[in-house]
Design a protein around this motif. Structure first.
Motif, mmCIF file in Angstrom:
data_model
loop_
_atom_site.group_PDB
_atom_site.id
_atom_site.type_symbol
_atom_site.label_atom_id
_atom_site.label_comp_id
_atom_site.label_asym_id
_atom_site.label_seq_id
_atom_site.Cartn_x
_atom_site.Cartn_y
_atom_site.Cartn_z
ATOM 1 N N GLY A 1 0.830 -1.192 0.000
ATOM 2 C CA GLY A 1 0.000 0.000 0.000
ATOM 3 C C GLY A 1 0.868 1.246 0.000
ATOM 4 N N PRO A 2 0.328 2.374 -0.416
ATOM 5 C CA PRO A 2 1.134 3.602 -0.482
ATOM 6 C C PRO A 2 1.754 3.992 0.850
ATOM 7 N N GLN A 3 0.951 3.955 1.921
ATOM 8 C CA GLN A 3 1.491 4.354 3.223
ATOM 9 C C GLN A 3 2.568 3.400 3.704
ATOM 10 N N GLY A 4 2.318 2.105 3.532
ATOM 11 C CA GLY A 4 3.318 1.124 3.945
ATOM 12 C C GLY A 4 4.583 1.198 3.119
ATOM 13 N N TYR A 5 4.443 1.498 1.838
ATOM 14 C CA TYR A 5 5.617 1.580 0.957
ATOM 15 C C TYR A 5 6.476 2.793 1.289
ATOM 16 N N PHE A 6 5.848 3.941 1.417
ATOM 17 C CA PHE A 6 6.611 5.173 1.612
ATOM 18 C C PHE A 6 7.054 5.366 3.055
ATOM 19 N N ARG A 7 6.690 4.440 3.928
ATOM 20 C CA ARG A 7 7.167 4.550 5.298
ATOM 21 C C ARG A 7 8.640 4.188 5.407
ATOM 22 N N ASP A 8 9.127 3.415 4.456
ATOM 23 C CA ASP A 8 10.531 2.969 4.457
ATOM 24 C C ASP A 8 11.361 3.919 3.588
ATOM 25 N N VAL A 9 12.442 4.456 4.166
ATOM 26 C CA VAL A 9 13.296 5.393 3.434
ATOM 27 C C VAL A 9 13.932 4.728 2.223
ATOM 28 N N TRP A 10 14.266 3.445 2.359
ATOM 29 C CA TRP A 10 14.899 2.747 1.243
ATOM 30 C C TRP A 10 13.953 2.642 0.058
ATOM 31 N N ASN A 11 12.665 2.534 0.289
ATOM 32 C CA ASN A 11 11.712 2.496 -0.813
ATOM 33 C C ASN A 11 11.671 3.826 -1.561
ATOM 34 N N TRP A 12 11.802 4.919 -0.815
ATOM 35 C CA TRP A 12 11.905 6.225 -1.472
ATOM 36 C C TRP A 12 13.132 6.263 -2.387
ATOM 37 N N PHE A 13 14.234 5.781 -1.864
ATOM 38 C CA PHE A 13 15.472 5.763 -2.643
ATOM 39 C C PHE A 13 15.308 4.906 -3.898
ATOM 40 N N ASP A 14 14.702 3.721 -3.744
ATOM 41 C CA ASP A 14 14.479 2.846 -4.899
ATOM 42 C C ASP A 14 13.640 3.546 -5.961
ATOM 43 N N MET A 15 12.561 4.181 -5.530
ATOM 44 C CA MET A 15 11.642 4.790 -6.479
ATOM 45 C C MET A 15 12.316 5.917 -7.254
ATOM 46 N N ARG B 1 21.512 -0.195 -2.535
ATOM 47 C CA ARG B 1 20.429 -0.926 -1.891
ATOM 48 C C ARG B 1 20.912 -2.205 -1.213
ATOM 49 N N LEU B 2 22.108 -2.649 -1.537
ATOM 50 C CA LEU B 2 22.650 -3.830 -0.855
ATOM 51 C C LEU B 2 22.755 -3.604 0.646
ATOM 52 N N PHE B 3 22.947 -2.324 1.042
ATOM 53 C CA PHE B 3 23.038 -2.027 2.469
ATOM 54 C C PHE B 3 21.706 -2.263 3.179
ATOM 55 N N ALA B 4 20.614 -2.270 2.422
ATOM 56 C CA ALA B 4 19.307 -2.455 3.043
ATOM 57 C C ALA B 4 18.987 -3.918 3.317
ATOM 58 N N LEU B 5 19.834 -4.827 2.833
ATOM 59 C CA LEU B 5 19.520 -6.238 2.967
ATOM 60 C C LEU B 5 19.801 -6.763 4.369
ATOM 61 N N ARG B 6 20.854 -6.284 4.994
ATOM 62 C CA ARG B 6 21.192 -6.741 6.342
ATOM 63 C C ARG B 6 20.883 -5.648 7.347
ATOM 64 N N LYS B 7 20.316 -6.058 8.451
ATOM 65 C CA LYS B 7 19.917 -5.095 9.477
ATOM 66 C C LYS B 7 21.128 -4.361 10.039
ATOM 67 N N ARG B 8 22.246 -5.056 10.166
ATOM 68 C CA ARG B 8 23.450 -4.415 10.700
ATOM 69 C C ARG B 8 23.909 -3.285 9.807
ATOM 70 N N TYR B 9 23.861 -3.483 8.493
ATOM 71 C CA TYR B 9 24.255 -2.419 7.566
ATOM 72 C C TYR B 9 23.310 -1.227 7.683
ATOM 73 N N ARG B 10 22.019 -1.525 7.779
ATOM 74 C CA ARG B 10 21.051 -0.436 7.910
ATOM 75 C C ARG B 10 21.273 0.335 9.201
ATOM 76 N N ASP B 11 21.568 -0.380 10.262
ATOM 77 C CA ASP B 11 21.774 0.291 11.549
ATOM 78 C C ASP B 11 23.007 1.182 11.520
ATOM 79 N N VAL B 12 24.075 0.724 10.820
ATOM 80 C CA VAL B 12 25.277 1.552 10.715
ATOM 81 C C VAL B 12 24.974 2.849 9.992
ATOM 82 N N LEU B 13 24.261 2.745 8.866
ATOM 83 C CA LEU B 13 23.905 3.953 8.118
ATOM 84 C C LEU B 13 22.984 4.853 8.922
#
Length: 753
Positions: free
Chosen positions: A460-474, A503-515
């Motif tokens: 859904g739109p709200q669920g999709y745009f809640r994630d910053v990485w989805n904004w980056f992908d779009m 976007r590879l950084f979004a695959l692992r939680k540790r990478y996302r947390d570092v960023l």
């Protein structure tokens, strides 16, 4: 909480809320309470609190965005005059014109000081050390500008190197001011370590001179001065192993001398220097946070007791709403209700002092209404959605949220990475696309578009745009599509293809947390970058005054110095003549080259040959200053990541976000309309409040075991003084006592002692 013992009526004598007639008293009470809250956030002393309506108006004149922007832009424009000032101007102006602009900017700064003086009073204004420094600097710069215009000839203007100091008094740059103050407070142990490093350099320089000065062909240790310079450069490793080749050829055992020097100086002393700075900076950071925390607490207590007159009283909603109207005028009715509701933890409809003390944690929340049945932004949960689409949406939603879907996306990204590397290895035109790779790139772009559509459909739109990485992908996908449709050979969009791999950084939680942790500490890091830019400005102005136009293309030849001819002949690799101080922009680039320290001694040798050996002092002092700043930056990052790691562990246990604070509030019609509802259980509304997690939140987590002791000692002091706040001298004594208690407990951890 111990704060409940302090719920006493307290209004300072002479406060303007007590000096007005009853018709205006209520409004002015809320105004004054809002001023207390602003003083708590801004860390302003309470002795500057406005006592009359005239002072309150003056307070508002110097506490608005126009004033704040002016006090930042004026010094910044003053610093920009370096672009047109002699002797290293980029754009030439008629002589003296920039002096007129300088006088005008000084007039604006003086006007701002007059406005501030009408609020504080001239005595209190000039009790502040930063005001005295600012006044002396303005007078000096005015005299310098008038002399420049009066003599119609350029003279050495070293005083303009201090212009960045005018920025440190700006409200928007309070973080820069605090960082600088922290450095000054940590200066004594830093200087001690620098003295130790210099002593170490002197000892080894003397040994080097005595051991190697008689070696034929040596050019580094012929005098003690040259020996010291070379050992100083060797500490940065820039001239290694060149500095030892002659000695090593004649005396192979001499390599041991240089190895010992680097082992002790580079790997022991400099790391010990980092440890000392980290310890000192960490202690001061903790002490500073304690003072800020207790100051905010005192401001909240003052504001609460000013509004709530009764002992052990509570603040009603109407009182809270009136207070927020002056403290946060941009908050709407719903945001005020949500803030009040989240503070009212026991649901009594009123706020106690112990609850009001958490106001600063929630007043900046951004509240979003989550409609019933759409808490996760699922469009297919709507009542009118067709059954077939609803079932398809649920299936797709489960698919895109499954871990194997993320693994599949990661596999596609890795294939894309391999394709890009293969293309870059076998193509001669990196900015274009060969025909055989066009279809491959189109395939990956189609897969990314398919992923975007599936996520949008399933989340859904709200669920999709809640994630910053989805904004980056779009954004990446849309811009790539535009480039693909506009022109197949459009080279301006080629650079976007490698960006997809982030976007590879979004695959692992540790990478996302570092960023995300980097994002959390970015505001503080920006203050360090501003401080570094101001230090650059200081050294750039000094460098332009001394070294401007002294280095030109082909200045050296084989007769003067064959060593520097290689670097300054203007051909191929010998283009070091562009690294100079001929204008402010080139000076900044030269200083950055010196900061990196690779081959920095070549630049130093060139200016020493042209301007004299004393020029080396400029480059050595700059290196030492940068060494201190970089070490403090590393200490700060280390401290921040330790705080974030502690916060991350708690976030993992409670499934909370490490990057944001989030709260849910459920309201009914009675809460929103502030009137009784026939059925309070009906018409429930859910609001989600969210704000960015700050360094203060991390500090609250890091020092959570120390805060109760701070509060206990603080309350003991204010009970004995009979007020809700203490003076700066009392705060310093309290800080010293707490630090001594911590050291005592550290030496004797037995709780029964």
């Amino acid at each position: 909480m111990a704060a409940s013992n302090l719920e006493s009526s307290y209004v300072e004598e002479g406060s303007f809320a007590t000096n007005l007639n009853e018709s205006k008293e209520a409004t002015n009470v809320y105004q004054e309470a809002a001023v207390y809250l602003e003083e708590g956030i801004d860390n302003d002393k309470f002795d500057t609190h406005p006592k009359t309506q005239e002072q309150y108006k003056a307070f508002r004149r110097c506490h608005n965005h126009v004033y704040y922007i002016t006090e930042v832009l004026t010094p910044f424009c003053l610093m920009l005059l370096a672009l047109v000032e002699e002797p290293a101007a980029i754009m030439g102006l008629p002589f003296g014109i920039y002096g007129i602009f300088e006088v005008l900017f000084m007039g604006v700064l003086i006007t701002l000081m007059v406005i501030r003086g009408k609020w504080l009073g001239w005595k209190k204004l000039f009790r502040q050390r930063r005001t005295i420094v600012k006044t002396v600097l303005i007078i000096g710069l005015l005299i310098d500008a008038f002399v420049e215009m009066g003599t119609s000839a350029h003279h050495y203007r070293y005083l303009r190197a201090l212009r960045p100091l005018l920025l440190f008094d700006a409200y928007y740059l309070a973080g820069l001011r605090r960082i600088t103050r922290d450095i000054f407070y940590s200066l004594i142990p830093i200087l001690d370590m620098l003295i130790l490093v210099m002593f170490f350099l002197l000892i080894f320089s003397l040994f080097g001179f005595l051991l190697f000065s008689n070696i034929e062909g040596d050019q580094y240790f012929q005098t003690f001065k040259s020996s010291f310079v070379q050992m100083f450069v060797l500490l940065t490793t820039s001239n290694h192993p060149d500095v030892m080749t002659v000695e090593y050829d004649v005396k192979p055992w001499s390599a041991l001398f240089f190895d010992i020097f680097l082992l002790i100086g580079l790997y022991l002393l400099l790391n010990l220097f980092l440890a000392v700075v980290y310890s000192t900076f960490g202690d001061h950071e903790k002490n500073k946070f304690m003072k800020l925390y207790l100051h905010k607490r005192a401001a909240l207590m003052k504001a609460f007791n000013l509004i709530v007159k009764e002992k052990n009283g509570v603040m009603k909603y109407n009182q809270f709403k009136e207070l927020m109207k002056y403290f946060k005028p941009r908050m709407n009715h719903v945001e005020i209700v949500c803030c009040c509701k989240v503070l009212d933890q026991d649901g009594t409809g009123s706020i106690q002092l112990s609850q009001f003390l958490d106001l600063f944690l929630f007043c900046d929340m951004r509240w979003v209404h989550m409609k019933k049945g759409r808490e996760h932004g699922r469009w297919y949960d709507m009542p009118r959605c067709p059954v077939v689409l609803s079932k398809c949406g649920k299936v797709v939603g489960r698919v895109v949220e499954h871990k194997y879907f993320h693994f599949l996306v990661g596999f596609v990204l890795l294939l894309n990475l391999a394709a890009l590397i293969f293309e870059a290895s076998y193509t001669t035109d990196p900015t274009g696309q060969s025909a055989r790779f066009d279809s491959v790139d189109d395939l990956f772009l189609a897969l990314y578009c398919l992923e975007l559509v599936l996520k949008m459909f399933g989340l859904g739109p709200q669920g999709y745009f809640r994630d910053v990485w989805n904004w980056f992908d779009m954004v990446i996908v849309i811009v790539s599509l535009v480039g693909q449709i506009a022109d197949d050979n459009l080279t301006s969009f080629v650079f976007l293809r490698p960006l997809r791999l982030i976007r590879l950084f979004a695959l692992r939680k540790r990478y996302r947390d570092v960023l995300f942790t980097l994002w959390v500490v970015m505001p503080r890091m920006s203050h360090m970058l501003m401080l570094l830019a101001n230090i650059y400005y200081f050294f750039a102005i000094i460098g332009m005054e001394v070294f401007a136009n002294r280095i030109t293309k082909g200045i050296f030849n084989n007769e003067t110095d064959s060593y520097l001819t290689t670097y300054y002949n203007g051909e191929k690799t010998g283009r070091y003549h562009d690294i100079n101080f001929n204008n402010i922009l080139r000076s900044y680039q030269t200083l950055f080259v010196l900061t990196v320290v690779n081959n920095w001694f070549i630049i130093m040798d060139a200016y020493a040959l042209v301007c004299g050996e004393l020029a080396r002092a400029y480059f050595m002092i700059f290196y030492l200053v940068i060494l201190v700043i970089v070490t403090i930056v590393v200490s700060f990052v280390l401290d921040a990541f330790l705080s974030i790691d502690s916060e991350q562990k708690q976030a993992d246990e409670s499934q909370k976000s490490v990057t944001s604070k989030k709260y849910n509030v459920t309201l009914n019609t009675e809460d929103l309309l502030r009137s009784p509802s026939s059925n309070p259980e009906d018409n429930l509304f859910t609001y989600v409040g969210k704000r960015r997690r700050t360094k203060d939140d991390l500090s609250l987590t890091l020092y959570k075991d120390d805060i109760p002791r701070w509060i206990e000692d603080y309350e003991a002091v204010i009970k004995s003084s009979g007020t809700v706040s203490i003076s700066m001298s009392q705060m310093k004594r309290l800080s010293t006592a707490i630090k001594g208690e911590e050291e005592r407990v550290g030496k004797n951890p037995d709780p029964d002692t």
